[in-house]
Every structure is written in C-alpha cells, then in structure tokens.
Design an enzyme around this catalytic site. Sequence first.
Site, PDB file in Angstrom:
ATOM      1  N   TYR A 142      -3.494 -68.952  98.023  1.00  0.00           N
ATOM      2  CA  TYR A 142      -4.636 -68.110  98.393  1.00  0.00           C
ATOM      3  C   TYR A 142      -5.949 -68.815  98.036  1.00  0.00           C
ATOM      4  CZ  TYR A 142      -8.141 -64.440  97.936  1.00  0.00           C
ATOM      5  OH  TYR A 142      -9.298 -63.718  98.024  1.00  0.00           O
ATOM      6  N   ARG A 283       2.414 -60.927  84.804  1.00  0.00           N
ATOM      7  CA  ARG A 283       2.590 -61.229  86.224  1.00  0.00           C
ATOM      8  C   ARG A 283       2.312 -62.726  86.405  1.00  0.00           C
ATOM      9  NH1 ARG A 283      -1.378 -58.239  90.439  1.00  0.00           N
ATOM     10  NH2 ARG A 283      -2.853 -59.687  89.507  1.00  0.00           N
ATOM     11  N   ASP A 286      -1.410 -65.105  86.538  1.00  0.00           N
ATOM     12  CA  ASP A 286      -2.608 -64.388  86.090  1.00  0.00           C
ATOM     13  C   ASP A 286      -3.328 -65.164  84.982  1.00  0.00           C
ATOM     14  OD1 ASP A 286      -2.735 -62.124  87.644  1.00  0.00           O
ATOM     15  OD2 ASP A 286      -1.580 -60.871  86.255  1.00  0.00           O
TER      16      ASP A 286
END
Length: 324
Positions: A142, A283, A286
């Site tokens: 991303y 997660r 992160d």
Amino acid sequence: MKVLVTGGAGYIGSHAVYLLIEKGYDVVIIDNLSKGFESNIHPKAKFYQVDIRNHNEVNKVFESEKDIEVIMHFAGLIVVPESVEKPLEYFDVNTNGVWNLLNIAKNYNVKSFIFSSTAAVYGEPKSIPINEDDEKNPINPYGQSKLSAEYLIQSWAKAFNRQYVIFRYFNVAGAHENGKIGVKGKSLTHLLPLVISSALDLSKTFYIFGNDYETKDGTCIRDFVHVNDLVNAHVLGMEWSLKNNKSDIFNLGTSQGFSVKEVLDKSIETLKININYQIGPRRAGDPGQLFSNNEKATKILHWQPSYSLEEIIKSEYQFRKNNK
Ligand code: UDP
C-alpha cells in the site's frame, strides 16, 4: 473553475466534493463505485461511472468537460493487510491509475494535481514526530504503491510544467454533520469506526491489537484528524498551488498522538457508554508510534485542524448511530 474529483463517491472524496461545491467550484466526479456509494454523490456534481485506469473512458470525460483545471485524486485502495495479499491490484489501481490520469491530463489544460497519499510512505519511522523530508521506507505494498505514485506525479509536473500538492494522511476519522456521508460498508477496518461500532452494540467486542509496544500504556499511538479538516487542507492546497504556481508535499495530522487505549477511554468517557474490549495479539505491520509534524501545512497553507479527539469521537458516533 472546474475540478475533477476521482473517488468522489468514497469516504474522503465525497467530503471534498461537498466542500468544493459549498465554496462555489464546479465538480466533476469519476468513480467506478467499487468502494464508493451512489448515496455519497453530491446532487450538484456531475458524475461519470468510470474506472481511473480506463484510458478511453477517462479521455472521454476530459473531451466532454473540456475545461478541467485541477484533478483531486482520491480513488484508490487503502487496506494495508489486503495490499500484502494483492500487491498487483494495489500497484495497478494506486500507481497505474495515477499514470493513466497523468498521461491524459498532460494533453489538457490541467494546472495542478492534488494527491491523497499516506503516512505509510514513511514506514517504521526513525524519529517522531514525522517531518515531510524524513526517510521514506514503506513496509507494505500500500505505502509502496502510493510512494511510486508520488514519484510519478513529481516527474510529470516537472516534464510538463504543471503543479502538484501531495498530502500524506495520518489517521482520518469522523463524518460530515449532514449525516449523509461518512465511512460506509460492512467491513470496517479502522480504529474509530470499530470502537464506535462496539459502543453501539455491546455484543461486539473491540480488540486492542497489542499492548506490549514501547509506548506509555503499551498500545500503539496514532494521530487522528477529522475528515472535514483534512479536505479543507485540500482546498487550501489547491488554491495555494494555483495562485502561486507552486508544488509541495504536506503531512496532514494534528501533531498530537493518542494511544489506542486513550481513544477507547476517551470514547467511553465522551459517550458515557460502555464498550466491551479485550487485548488481542499485535496486528502484523503496525508501527508502534505514528504522528505528524504538521508545521509545514500550518505555515504555508495556513491550515489549522479544528476538531479535538472528543469532537472526532462524537462525529463518528453520530454518523454510525444513523448508519448502522
Ligand atoms: N487497532 C486496534 N483494533 C482494531 C483496529 C485498529 O487496536 O480493531 C489499532 C491498530 O493496531 C493501530 C491503530 O489502531 O495501532 C490504528 O489502526 P487503523 O487501522 O485505524 O489505522 P492505521 O494506523 O493502521 O492506518
């Protein structure tokens, strides 16, 4: 003046459209509605259901609209874990999509390209708060796809003598007071919509992703900015770029960090509501702490974020309550 807003049926794009129209601009939206909602489209905007990667269709929009002077580009894919699984899709939409827009825009009188980028381009920061010229080292597709698009935009602007404004977002939340636009859809992934969903439905447990980070309470620290403040910066940036014939890159955050636990506690306190929560595992991907130095935007664009965390929580709550 006419502004083309890509992703104008999406969360942030629709807020930008509402503000642009309120300020008297003519708005043309292109959105393929893969993530956007027809109900987000401002009735006064001209809408084309078009994919940003489709050369012929985008070209037709420029042909028929003729005098588009600015592109505000919001259309894109934004979910980090999904980008790890589908990197080709992320580069296709987030980088090739920009390439296609720029390739067409160079043939028209587009003066400035306003781009929604992300703090994910910095990766795991070496120092906090993050400045615009800090090292860029995105740790997921991303962030990489957005950083690649940033490079494309800068090269395009130089070669074709155009301007750009790149905005790197921190954690955007909240919704317009009109109650019509906000984060919609069933699969919520971001912190505030999830906290508020749990506040509205006690059967939904909220999971804190890890409490063993090197932070004051062990939970991650983020920088929350209200979507209305965020889109206001876009309009200021666009006007600055056109007036001064300038290009630049700006962080959009509040320069203030709150931990996940603080957001949770503040929500309980502000809404006077119980929230069932548990500590879950971390997660993947992160970073422990991310918050901006927003001095550049406040000095150059005279931008001032105006919503406190409490107001952001109330705004998100108001919207979710009416859009369950
Ligand atoms: N987070 C959490 N529980 C959730 C969703 C998010 O603890 O259900 C944490 C997440 O681990 C991160 C922070 O909230 O530390 C912000 O996550 P979000 O996905 O909203 O934005 P990001 O900072 O990843 O862009």
